[in-house]
Scaffold this active site. Sequence first.
Site, PDB file in Angstrom:
ATOM      1  N   GLY B   7       0.785  -1.387   0.037  1.00 32.51           N
ATOM      2  CA  GLY B   7       0.044  -0.081   0.171  1.00 32.51           C
ATOM      3  C   GLY B   7       0.966   1.151  -0.128  1.00 32.51           C
ATOM      4  CE  LYS B 188      -3.859   7.445  13.926  1.00 30.58           C
ATOM      5  NZ  LYS B 188      -2.543   6.956  13.320  1.00 30.58           N
ATOM      6  CG  ASN B 196     -12.701   9.694   9.990  1.00 32.16           C
ATOM      7  OD1 ASN B 196     -12.646  10.441   9.256  1.00 32.16           O
ATOM      8  ND2 ASN B 196     -11.819   8.928  10.382  1.00 32.16           N
TER       9      ASN B 196
END
Lengths: 313, 313
Positions: B7, B188, B196
């Site tokens: 990635g 987190k 979000n």
Amino acid sequence: MKIIIAGAGAMGSRFGLMLHQAKNDVILVDGWQEHIDNIKRDGLKANFNGEEVAENIAIYHQDEVSNVDFSADLVILFTKAMQLDGMLKSIKNMIGENTKVLCLLNGIGHEDVIKKYVPLSSILLGNTMWTAGLEGPGRAKLFGNGSIDLQNLGTDGKSAAEEIITVLNEAKLNAKYSDNILSSIYKKACVNGTMNGLCTILDSNMADFGETNVADNIVESIVSEFAAVAKRENATLNVDEVLAQIKTCYNRETIGLHHPSMYQDLMINNRLTEIDFINGAIVRKGKEYGISTPYCSFLTELVHAKEQILGAK
Amino acid sequence: MKIIIAGAGAMGSRFGLMLHQAKNDVILVDGWQEHIDNIKRDGLKANFNGEEVAENIAIYHQDEVSNVDFSADLVILFTKAMQLDGMLKSIKNMIGENTKVLCLLNGIGHEDVIKKYVPLSSILLGNTMWTAGLEGPGRAKLFGNGSIDLQNLGTDGKSAAEEIITVLNEAKLNAKYSDNILSSIYKKACVNGTMNGLCTILDSNMADFGETNVADNIVESIVSEFAAVAKRENATLNVDEVLAQIKTCYNRETIGLHHPSMYQDLMINNRLTEIDFINGAIVRKGKEYGISTPYCSFLTELVHAKEQILGAK
């Protein structure tokens, strides 16, 4: 009969017009100045099943109505839910011992506000299938047919409602007595309590939402909270029937491409919503009864967040 | 050390570039053809703390990597959460008995996917404070400083991580061992699990949401669900500390006017989100542990509804 239409928007205009045509002494009370000015000047205009009409009906701004000499036999409430208390305060001098108050607002729990002004025996709680639209200030568009179910909240039951039902039916408003009005009100509130808030938050029409693979889960979670609260108030809610009715809203051939009224209020017209009187009412009642209502709670909060983010008034 | 960056988006590019500069044998694996083509032609370009660099690093499309002869000592996972399983499948021929796999993805529960490919003793679960951006295919923007906390999930603990930590620190990536990585990961995830989804659903920046009078209620409800699940996994979460950290996101002077990454993904780039690996992971774990998680559940469903309504891919 001396009748106050308290809130003369689209539905109030329909009821005012039909009751005035049936020779009742009707006055309209509203808060929209331009609408009031036009009706004072030109009468209440409407396209009424294709025919142009203009009825000369008295109308007052709710801020100027307190000194009007009018002893109402009947008050029909058609305000927005959050304006109900203010309206009742404005017209309270015209409400006497024998005044009946018919509440046809959408949403749940309005009787808690109304009973501050009149005893339960004077309150008729109703649910109507009539529709109506406003084409502009002073001008309504009234098509199709409808009906009213209503119930007296006092111990006198039906007998306290019969005269009102007769007057409504003389105006062809198709009223009938119900022994179970809360069930109809909860059923309607389930449709509003899902489609309204969800399509508003998702900025979506009803079909686009209904076709997502999470729609069933969300809708069932919300309706089960309404059902738990309704049960506690002895209002039976057939959940399968309610879910089936909600699914008819997804049909693209009929109403699926429409946005519900709350979407129009907030997303198009930047107005505050009635969420506190739909999902928010379930949260308040849930707290009172010890019933958990997280989906209604979160949805109410999200709609309030959206109102504030958009600066709705 | 032979390192695969699985990635090679913004963060993968940062790690690949810094590890390559520190003389490791690095290959990048990604799925974005234009990005791959540009890096093959021009090297990986970056504005690296104000300096223009171009590093010649091998890069492969994950569909063409299965026959590459490369015995990795370390795989660093930086895919989107939903691409993790497919990526591991693509590179599995390069993973041997001694390969360590360091997972630095956002979100919760990735070890459940990774342990299908390597034993727990080979998995290093990490949390990083580094940031990175992509300015276009083949070109990164890398500013500021950061750090990595990581923990070995097997019984060997720190000793199984020491060599990797040394390599990361030779590349100035500031890695250190943690005995409590789950706590950092949950902390987190709480920030991501509120900002979000909420800013995405409300089409809002963080400050506008944070200044609504319902923000505290919503955020506390969500964080309490994360905390209940974290507790069950012996990850301690200081709720007051987490809530205080979330509130720093509302500051208009710093990051409050920004939209979080999920908003960028869905509302700007019309891509599917990682909600299933943030709030959705809490729902899955909640079910497993018998913990009620209605706010995470509803938020996950709303984000999926929004993805489908927008036709995200």
